[in-house]
Design a protein around this motif. Structure first.
Motif, PDB file in Angstrom:
ATOM      1  N   GLU A 166       0.650  -1.161  -0.394  1.00  0.00           N
ATOM      2  CA  GLU A 166      -0.072   0.288   0.238  1.00  0.00           C
ATOM      3  C   GLU A 166       1.287   1.360   0.079  1.00  0.00           C
ATOM      4  O   GLU A 166       0.643   2.176   0.668  1.00  0.00           O
ATOM      5  CB  GLU A 166      -0.890   0.196   1.037  1.00  0.00           C
ATOM      6  CG  GLU A 166      -2.148  -1.671   0.839  1.00  0.00           C
ATOM      7  CD  GLU A 166      -2.811  -1.029   1.981  1.00  0.00           C
ATOM      8  OE1 GLU A 166      -2.860  -0.573   3.360  1.00  0.00           O
ATOM      9  OE2 GLU A 166      -4.170  -1.262   1.761  1.00  0.00           O
ATOM     10  N   LYS A 170      -4.471   2.788   0.834  1.00  0.00           N
ATOM     11  CA  LYS A 170      -4.826   2.200   1.084  1.00  0.00           C
ATOM     12  C   LYS A 170      -6.047   1.418   0.468  1.00  0.00           C
ATOM     13  O   LYS A 170      -6.214   2.548  -0.704  1.00  0.00           O
ATOM     14  CB  LYS A 170      -6.211   2.302   1.979  1.00  0.00           C
ATOM     15  CG  LYS A 170      -5.689   2.182   3.393  1.00  0.00           C
ATOM     16  CD  LYS A 170      -6.482   0.647   4.144  1.00  0.00           C
ATOM     17  CE  LYS A 170      -6.445  -0.073   5.387  1.00  0.00           C
ATOM     18  NZ  LYS A 170      -5.853  -1.024   5.458  1.00  0.00           N
ATOM     19  N   GLY A 172      -8.756   0.092  -0.520  1.00  0.00           N
ATOM     20  CA  GLY A 172     -10.442   0.097  -0.314  1.00  0.00           C
ATOM     21  C   GLY A 172     -10.771  -0.918  -0.434  1.00  0.00           C
ATOM     22  O   GLY A 172     -11.756  -1.019   0.816  1.00  0.00           O
ATOM     23  N   HIS A 173     -10.271  -1.828  -1.183  1.00  0.00           N
ATOM     24  CA  HIS A 173     -11.174  -3.396  -1.488  1.00  0.00           C
ATOM     25  C   HIS A 173     -10.596  -4.007  -0.425  1.00  0.00           C
ATOM     26  O   HIS A 173      -8.870  -4.549  -1.731  1.00  0.00           O
ATOM     27  CB  HIS A 173     -11.914  -3.463  -2.306  1.00  0.00           C
ATOM     28  CG  HIS A 173     -12.872  -4.665  -2.073  1.00  0.00           C
ATOM     29  ND1 HIS A 173     -12.865  -5.871  -2.414  1.00  0.00           N
ATOM     30  CD2 HIS A 173     -14.510  -4.504  -2.201  1.00  0.00           C
ATOM     31  CE1 HIS A 173     -14.425  -6.259  -2.392  1.00  0.00           C
ATOM     32  NE2 HIS A 173     -14.877  -5.409  -1.907  1.00  0.00           N
ATOM     33  N   GLU A 174     -11.153  -5.174  -0.379  1.00  0.00           N
ATOM     34  CA  GLU A 174      -9.624  -6.450  -0.172  1.00  0.00           C
ATOM     35  C   GLU A 174      -9.905  -7.372  -1.006  1.00  0.00           C
ATOM     36  O   GLU A 174      -8.840  -8.042  -0.281  1.00  0.00           O
ATOM     37  CB  GLU A 174     -10.560  -7.341   1.980  1.00  0.00           C
ATOM     38  CG  GLU A 174      -9.889  -8.473   1.964  1.00  0.00           C
ATOM     39  CD  GLU A 174      -8.836  -7.873   2.363  1.00  0.00           C
ATOM     40  OE1 GLU A 174      -7.804  -9.073   2.768  1.00  0.00           O
ATOM     41  OE2 GLU A 174      -8.690  -6.702   3.355  1.00  0.00           O
ATOM     42  N   LYS A 175     -10.533  -6.981  -1.986  1.00  0.00           N
ATOM     43  CA  LYS A 175     -10.082  -8.872  -2.936  1.00  0.00           C
ATOM     44  C   LYS A 175      -8.436  -7.486  -3.791  1.00  0.00           C
ATOM     45  O   LYS A 175      -8.475  -8.068  -4.462  1.00  0.00           O
ATOM     46  CB  LYS A 175     -11.163  -8.123  -3.567  1.00  0.00           C
ATOM     47  CG  LYS A 175     -12.631  -9.683  -3.611  1.00  0.00           C
ATOM     48  CD  LYS A 175     -11.866 -10.573  -3.946  1.00  0.00           C
ATOM     49  CE  LYS A 175     -12.599 -11.536  -3.987  1.00  0.00           C
ATOM     50  NZ  LYS A 175     -12.292 -12.916  -3.552  1.00  0.00           N
ATOM     51  N   TYR A 176      -8.700  -6.572  -3.757  1.00  0.00           N
ATOM     52  CA  TYR A 176      -7.230  -6.147  -4.279  1.00  0.00           C
ATOM     53  C   TYR A 176      -6.174  -6.541  -3.886  1.00  0.00           C
ATOM     54  O   TYR A 176      -5.272  -7.456  -4.674  1.00  0.00           O
ATOM     55  CB  TYR A 176      -7.279  -4.474  -4.678  1.00  0.00           C
ATOM     56  CG  TYR A 176      -8.473  -3.763  -5.415  1.00  0.00           C
ATOM     57  CD1 TYR A 176      -8.514  -4.195  -6.904  1.00  0.00           C
ATOM     58  CD2 TYR A 176      -9.384  -2.995  -5.070  1.00  0.00           C
ATOM     59  CE1 TYR A 176      -9.175  -3.994  -7.195  1.00  0.00           C
ATOM     60  CE2 TYR A 176     -10.950  -2.527  -5.405  1.00  0.00           C
ATOM     61  CZ  TYR A 176     -10.044  -2.863  -6.879  1.00  0.00           C
ATOM     62  OH  TYR A 176     -11.565  -2.665  -7.769  1.00  0.00           O
ATOM     63  N   ASN A 177      -6.317  -6.894  -1.992  1.00  0.00           N
ATOM     64  CA  ASN A 177      -5.642  -6.944  -1.771  1.00  0.00           C
ATOM     65  C   ASN A 177      -5.345  -8.894  -1.667  1.00  0.00           C
ATOM     66  O   ASN A 177      -4.002  -8.860  -2.475  1.00  0.00           O
ATOM     67  CB  ASN A 177      -5.681  -6.897   0.008  1.00  0.00           C
ATOM     68  CG  ASN A 177      -5.294  -5.479   0.042  1.00  0.00           C
ATOM     69  OD1 ASN A 177      -4.476  -4.879  -0.074  1.00  0.00           O
ATOM     70  ND2 ASN A 177      -5.523  -5.064   1.161  1.00  0.00           N
ATOM     71  N   GLU A 178      -6.222  -9.401  -2.400  1.00  0.00           N
ATOM     72  CA  GLU A 178      -5.496 -10.625  -2.399  1.00  0.00           C
ATOM     73  C   GLU A 178      -5.093 -11.139  -3.492  1.00  0.00           C
ATOM     74  O   GLU A 178      -4.828 -12.098  -4.159  1.00  0.00           O
ATOM     75  CB  GLU A 178      -7.444 -11.769  -2.444  1.00  0.00           C
ATOM     76  CG  GLU A 178      -7.551 -12.485  -1.690  1.00  0.00           C
ATOM     77  CD  GLU A 178      -9.096 -12.908  -1.906  1.00  0.00           C
ATOM     78  OE1 GLU A 178      -9.688 -13.601  -2.952  1.00  0.00           O
ATOM     79  OE2 GLU A 178      -9.910 -12.607  -1.074  1.00  0.00           O
TER      80      GLU A 178
END
Length: 190
Positions: A166, A170, A172-178
């Motif tokens: 990051e 941030k 913003g959405h957990e899916k992006y991190n996944e």
């Protein structure tokens, strides 16, 4: 009996046999030689033997003839011979000196036509060169493609690291991190 046996072998052999004297003349050829190269016996008996040798081999064969007429050595090697139509035949010749009762010196040479074998060798050499060239082209292509793929993949890995860390804030959405983790882990360990 021995004389008749040797005459039979000379006449019946499919291997060409040519006898030359110390004056460089053909004194005798067998039917195997005439069949192989199309020469009529009468056309070459009495000729200097080197007239049936291809021009590119003449000097070497003249020197070899002189050397072996004086020695008791034996020689085996390739010689290009002209057939009756002027075509060149590749041959394997074995030459051995022979002394006659009157102490005359002769060379007896067996001749085997290896033209087909030489053509096959040439074809195999050409095929090998093509295969090696193809292999080099494939290796070059793979190296180039590897480089071409590596550059954008390194960028993807770098961007995924920036997203995971990051770096710019941030996501913003957990899916992006996944997804970023999936990309990074896949390309980092493969």
């Amino acid at each position: 009996l021995i004389s008749r046996t040797l005459t039979s072998i000379f006449e019946m052999s499919d291997v060409g046999i040519i006898i030359t004297n110390q004056k460089n003349k053909v004194v005798k050829v067998n039917p195997g030689f005439t069949r192989m190269f199309g020469w009529q016996k009468e056309a070459i008996v009495g000729l200097p033997y080197y007239e049936i040798v291809a021009p590119e081999d003449r000097d070497r064969i003249i020197k070899t003839h002189e050397k072996f007429i004086e020695s008791n050595g034996r020689s085996t090697g390739e010689v290009s011979i002209l057939d009756s139509n002027g075509n060149i035949a590749n041959t394997l010749c074995t030459t051995l000196p022979l002394r006659h009762i009157n102490n005359e010196k002769f060379l007896i040479t067996t001749v085997v036509d290896i033209t087909c074998r030489k053509k096959i060798e040439k074809s195999l050499k050409h095929a090998k060169e093509l295969a090696e060239s193809s292999s080099r082209a494939k290796s070059s292509f793979l190296a180039q493609m590897s480089h071409e793929f590596r550059t954008p993949l390194n960028a993807i890995i770098g961007f995924s690291e920036m997203m995971i860390n990051e770096t710019f804030g941030k996501l913003g959405h957990e899916k992006y991190n996944e997804y970023a983790d999936d990309i990074h882990n896949y390309y980092e360990y493969h």
